[in-house]
Design an enzyme around this catalytic site. Structure first.
Site, PDB file in Angstrom:
ATOM      1  N   CYS A 131      81.842   8.494  23.121  1.00 37.05           N
ATOM      2  CA  CYS A 131      80.515   8.004  23.492  1.00 37.05           C
ATOM      3  C   CYS A 131      80.758   7.007  24.607  1.00 37.05           C
ATOM      4  CB  CYS A 131      79.817   7.325  22.313  1.00 37.05           C
ATOM      5  SG  CYS A 131      78.308   6.466  22.827  1.00 37.05           S
ATOM      6  N   CYS A 134      78.377   3.634  24.328  1.00 31.87           N
ATOM      7  CA  CYS A 134      78.559   2.613  23.286  1.00 31.87           C
ATOM      8  C   CYS A 134      79.590   3.102  22.291  1.00 31.87           C
ATOM      9  CB  CYS A 134      77.240   2.248  22.629  1.00 31.87           C
ATOM     10  SG  CYS A 134      76.221   3.638  22.112  1.00 31.87           S
ATOM     11  N   SER A 135      79.182   3.440  21.086  1.00 28.23           N
ATOM     12  CA  SER A 135      80.162   3.871  20.097  1.00 28.23           C
ATOM     13  C   SER A 135      79.531   4.826  19.092  1.00 28.23           C
ATOM     14  CB  SER A 135      80.748   2.661  19.372  1.00 28.23           C
ATOM     15  OG  SER A 135      79.712   1.907  18.780  1.00 28.23           O
ATOM     16  N   CYS A 136      78.672   5.724  19.558  1.00 27.84           N
ATOM     17  CA  CYS A 136      78.061   6.725  18.678  1.00 27.84           C
ATOM     18  C   CYS A 136      79.165   7.536  18.012  1.00 27.84           C
ATOM     19  CB  CYS A 136      77.148   7.650  19.481  1.00 27.84           C
ATOM     20  SG  CYS A 136      75.759   6.766  20.217  1.00 27.84           S
TER      21      CYS A 136
END
Lengths: 226, 101
Positions: A131, A134-136
């Site tokens: 991602c 961000c940090s999906c």
């Protein structure tokens, strides 16, 4: 995340504001200098919001703690269960690829309102997930993402030079295997279905589960026969 | 779902060549800069989702936006891409960021 965004599980864009370590901080004893951390702007904002919500009686500290505990209890072994089932049951695999959300629900794993897409590795295609924004990450299936997954280094490089990044994870792929990077930036979460390695034909489901690691399901490594 | 004007018919289908808007508005944009202005091919349509650009500012996210999976050749994204020309990148993009190429 933790205390600050536990009410927002289903939409796990935590934007890397360092929330993931909230509970470490909460547990630190005030007197222990070595445990003290410098709080960034968003961490302070998160803490302040949590304290206000508790003071106002909107949520309780016990609820925050329970949410952290439930979140921490999800480990990549859940994803491993899904992969092993797909390896050993062709009909299940077909359902998983067609509608992953329903297929994992069969195993008691609930993605909530979040959609899940399973990307299948084949002799011709290798998938890897990132991602960049961000940090999906499929947290309901794999737990919290590893710290490297959230680092700018991985996020910026794996889309630009995936083969070099994979090599650093010990995964060298020949040029005739297409590398497909999935940038998970919107409403869907991704899981890589790795290929079952040769030499595992006689292994039990429990033994197979041991070789399906978190990193295989992100796609930075491939499972290896023991 | 808000109002009759809600557009839910997908404008693109799998196989369509699309161009990502080369636009840089302020706000919470889920279309990464590295694909803006690039040409890709729609691989599937995921249906309608609330618009994250509106959700991010406390709105209801309506009308929903159609979300697509779009495939880009790595060599189209990065002129100096070092790997094989068959390597690709797939990414989810909302319809209002795509135009027919």
């Amino acid at each position: 995340m933790s205390g600050t965004s536990h009410h927002d599980h289903d939409h796990d864009h935590d934007h890397d504001h360092g929330h993931d370590h909230g509970h470490d901080r909460d547990q630190a004893h005030p007197g222990h200098a070595k445990d003290e951390k410098v709080h960034g702007y968003y961490q302070l904002l998160g803490l302040a919001l949590k304290e206000l919500l508790i003071e106002k009686g909107v949520i309780t500290a016990a609820e925050v703690r329970a949410a952290i505990e439930a979140r921490d209890a999800i480990t990549p072994s859940l994803g491993g269960k899904v992969v092993v089932r797909a390896w050993t049951d062709a009909a299940y695999k077909a359902r998983l690829l067609a509608d992953a959300h329903s297929a994992i629900l069969e195993l008691g794993i609930d993605m909530g309102p979040t959609e899940l897409i399973v990307a299948e590795n084949t002799p011709a295609v290798h998938n890897v997930i990132v991602c960049t924004l961000c940090s999906c990450y499929p947290r309901n299936l794999l737990g919290l993402p590893p710290s490297w997954y959230k680092d700018r280094d991985y996020r910026s490089r794996v889309v630009r030079e995936p083969r070099a990044v994979l090599k650093e994870f010990g995964t060298e792929l020949p040029d005739d295997i297409d590398v497909r990077v999935h940038d998970s930036t919107a409403d869907l979460r991704y899981l890589v279905l790795p290929m079952r390695p040769q030499g595992t034909e006689t292994m039990s489901e429990a033994q197979l589960a041991d070789i399906v690691t978190r990193d295989c399901m992100i796609g930075v490594t491939v499972p290896k026969a023991p | 779902m808000s109002g009759a004007a809600t557009l839910t018919e997908p404008r693109f289908a799998a196989g369509d060549i699309v161009l990502v808007r080369d636009d840089y508005p302020p706000g919470h944009i889920r279309t990464p800069v590295y694909v803006r202005g690039k040409r890709g091919v729609v691989t599937r349509c995921f249906g309608a989702f609330k618009n994250p650009e509106l959700l991010a500012i406390g709105k209801d996210g309506l009308p929903k936006k159609i979300l697509y999976e779009v495939l880009f050749k790595q060599t189209d994204l990065w002129p100096d891409y070092a790997g094989p020309a068959t390597d690709s990148l797939l990414i989810d993009i909302y319809e209002h960021w795509l135009t027919k190429a």
